[in-house]
Design a protein around this motif. Sequence first.
Motif, short mmCIF file in Angstrom:
data_model
loop_
_atom_site.label_atom_id
_atom_site.label_comp_id
_atom_site.label_asym_id
_atom_site.label_seq_id
_atom_site.Cartn_x
_atom_site.Cartn_y
_atom_site.Cartn_z
N GLN A 155 29.78 7.15 -30.16
CA GLN A 155 29.25 7.00 -31.50
C GLN A 155 29.84 5.78 -32.20
OE1 GLN A 155 30.79 9.56 -29.98
NE2 GLN A 155 30.48 11.47 -31.12
N GLU A 156 29.02 5.21 -33.12
CA GLU A 156 29.46 4.07 -33.91
C GLU A 156 29.88 4.52 -35.31
OE1 GLU A 156 29.79 0.96 -32.85
OE2 GLU A 156 29.16 1.58 -30.86
N GLU A 165 28.85 3.70 -38.51
CA GLU A 165 27.85 4.13 -39.48
C GLU A 165 27.25 5.47 -39.09
OE1 GLU A 165 23.47 2.77 -41.13
OE2 GLU A 165 24.88 1.22 -40.51
N GLU A 166 27.11 5.73 -37.79
CA GLU A 166 26.53 7.00 -37.34
C GLU A 166 27.43 8.17 -37.69
OE1 GLU A 166 24.27 5.06 -33.46
OE2 GLU A 166 26.27 5.91 -33.28
N SER A 190 27.75 11.46 -43.53
CA SER A 190 28.44 11.48 -42.24
C SER A 190 27.98 12.68 -41.42
CB SER A 190 29.95 11.54 -42.47
OG SER A 190 30.28 12.65 -43.29
N LEU A 229 28.18 14.83 -34.45
CA LEU A 229 27.35 13.97 -33.63
C LEU A 229 27.97 13.79 -32.24
CD1 LEU A 229 24.72 12.29 -34.18
CD2 LEU A 229 26.22 10.32 -34.44
N ILE A 284 20.85 9.45 -30.09
CA ILE A 284 21.23 9.38 -31.50
C ILE A 284 20.09 8.71 -32.27
CG2 ILE A 284 22.86 8.41 -33.16
CD1 ILE A 284 25.02 8.63 -31.03
N TYR A 285 19.53 9.41 -33.24
CA TYR A 285 18.43 8.86 -33.99
C TYR A 285 18.66 9.11 -35.49
CZ TYR A 285 16.45 13.54 -34.75
OH TYR A 285 16.26 14.84 -35.16
N PHE A 286 17.93 8.37 -36.32
CA PHE A 286 18.11 8.42 -37.77
C PHE A 286 17.08 9.35 -38.39
CE2 PHE A 286 17.36 6.56 -42.06
CZ PHE A 286 18.64 6.74 -42.56
N TYR A 338 22.35 10.63 -39.30
CA TYR A 338 22.08 10.46 -37.88
C TYR A 338 22.29 11.79 -37.17
CZ TYR A 338 22.14 5.38 -38.42
OH TYR A 338 21.86 4.08 -38.80
N ASN A 339 21.43 12.07 -36.18
CA ASN A 339 21.54 13.32 -35.44
C ASN A 339 21.19 13.07 -33.98
OD1 ASN A 339 21.96 16.03 -34.92
ND2 ASN A 339 20.68 16.74 -36.61
N ASN A 340 21.35 14.10 -33.15
CA ASN A 340 21.05 13.99 -31.72
C ASN A 340 19.66 14.54 -31.41
OD1 ASN A 340 24.37 14.65 -31.48
ND2 ASN A 340 23.57 12.98 -30.24
#
Length: 797
Positions: free
Chosen positions: A564-565, A567-568, A578, A582, A621-623, A633-635
């Motif tokens: 994970q990054e 921002e995610e 947040s 994630l 991971i998508y927005f 963000y979620n999976n």
Amino acid sequence: MFRLKILLSFILSIPILVVNAQQNASISGFVTDSAGAITGASALLKGSKIGVTTNSEGYFQIKNVRPGSYTLLISYIGFKGISRNINVKEGQQLKLDFMLQSNLNDLEVIDIKGRTATTELKQSGFTVNAIDLKAFQNSSADLNMVLNRSTGVKVREAGGMGSDFNFTLNGLSGRQVRFFIDGIPMESFGNSFGLNNIPVNLAERIEVYKGVVPVELGADALGGAVNIITNQSAPKFLDASISYGSFNTVRAAVSGKYTDQKTGLYVNANAYHNYSDNNYLMRSNPKYDAAIKVVENGELVERDVRRFHSAYRSTAGQIGVGVTNKKWADRLELTVLYADTYKEIQTGATQDKVIGEVTNNERFFMPTIKYKKTNFLTRGLTATFFASTSIQRSHVPDTGNYVYTWSGKGRPEPISGELYGIKSIYHYRNTANLARANFSYEIDDNNSFNLNYNYSHFARRATEDLGIVKNNTFEEPNTIGKHVAGIAYQNNLLDKRLITSVFAKFYALNALVRNAVYFSQNQTYLRSDSKTSNNYFGYGAATRYRITNDFGIKASYEHAYRLQEGEELFGNGIDVTSNIALKPENSDNINVGGFYHFMLTEQHLFGLEASYFFRNAKDFIYFIPSGGVYSMYNNLAGAKINGVELEARYTYTNLLNFSVNGTYQNAVSRQRYEPNTSTPDATYGDRIPNQPWFYANANLEIGINDVWAKGNRLQLSLSSQFVNWFYLNWESRGSIESKNKIPTQLSHNAALSYSVAQGRYSIAVEVNNFTNELLYDNFRLQKPGRSAFMKLRYFIK
């Protein structure tokens, strides 16, 4: 991790016991030309059968040389050979570097009989594009433009120079693909050192690894990696260029290096400056439901307009001081990088929303240290170390009181800011620390190990001047620490016709999220500091079998992770919350392909490369856009992607070079149920939207040597790109009439260059999109139309 330490200790300790017993000498060094390392050059002791060839870095080592006088012969097809008389003493480790000069009489057979670094890489077990940038040195292109023409790659830009872009590689995109400069992660280099800024003159070649990434890059890459190789081998050179063209666009670049051969001290420097008004014509396009309307004399009329508030500037400079060819170091270098970026933000997600005041100002500073040593502690062991620390400061004021239209004028309306509906003046401070260690141990000519460790630490903090934002989650630093370690073993059989590499990777993530926003069981938003820590293991293999010298097959597999990054996990501190739950993305990646090169005569060379790829990706991971207060963000359950890519090339001496490539990919959703429910997901089995699924490129170069004078060259370059239409949203949602599409694209570019004095001076004129097509990489975000540029370049070695 414990087993990795044991293996490393074993590798280091056993050979040390016998190193003092070795009394015979060795001869080693690097063989280069003006552009960098030469792979496959011959180093031979005259009158004997003792000799070796250079590796991918141009390095050679002749071991167990008895004391005495010798003549060392260095040769490579297409270059003038070098002979040097040497005197070798007992136990001496003699180091000599050589720069070969081109032999114009032999140039026609270079590609036929010799393998360059790019050719060797393409014919490795990994599925990789190896792009030699020599052909692009006289163009005003940035690296994104070059990559966009290669097989399996699609770069989607939101506008002109400096605009946001999305990089897609075999169906995976964005953060799923990692970027490097000389093996160092580019995420540590700031936005100014992005692919859309770096001029082609600052790099020697580009390596694009697809799906399966070697351990020495130390990447948590899901879909692949891009590694930019700069010119490090040449001891002395100067390369300066400047271009000017449409939209008041300026690109200037200079790079150079000076080495004192006696002391081994050297200084190298790279700098560039990019600027553009980006005021290209926005054409009204009602057919695409992208009409541009402005108010004139109290009436709303449709017409073409010039972009405004879209300027971009990036300036960067890097200087390094080092020493080379010492007993204790092949190379030790200290480098400092500084960059400054200014960007005017004009549109939202589409051109329907016009922004007239928001800007982003960024400054970036990074010192680094690099160290490399062959025969580190023991013969056969090469060690490289890298460490850096960086500070990135951004200033983003959003205090607009006006609603802007394409007329360039704002009308007073009761708004608070243009981006998030709340006025703010944010100051972001990102700090990053990176450490990398790589050990490569060559047991013998057919067996080797590689051990790599990469550590990165990222912290983000922000202050807000106006005090209107009440929930700034970045008042205290949010941090992420990542560990990526890998070990690989390579074996060569059947006189190196069969090459096999197996590897394993370890991933670790530690994150601290301050004031994390989460949705509680009683349907309210709460805040608290949260920590997360997880470990993961990946593995894979790559193999290549060369059936003949010109025909081979290869296959590779990797179970890969993308951590994970910031921002995610953290959100953005305003309207993106947040998500500490994630999970990282993971994928099983498979590549199968082959290559075939053949000659009709020594003047006609044909090449063909083809591959099939399969990706079984999970926990995408998508927005999730906001349906209320916060987005996040979620999976996603995942996707299955398969496809084919093909590239064909034809070369006629040094007169003509033609290539064509195409990529087809089918990425479909594997999510059976709506998130956190038992309701069937209507999109299961649908092609993933907003992603190109078929695209192709064609490139033609025609060049004539000795035009008007010996050593001069006139060259015409033509390129075309086709991208098939694709849906913006899911196919199963909405009627045919309501489905939005990104339309089919077909664009053409042309360039004419003339170089004199063996390439020392050159001038080039190029026209991009010369048919002035309406181009859209993204939905309702128009790209520039026809544009023209002129470039002057000076190169001396």
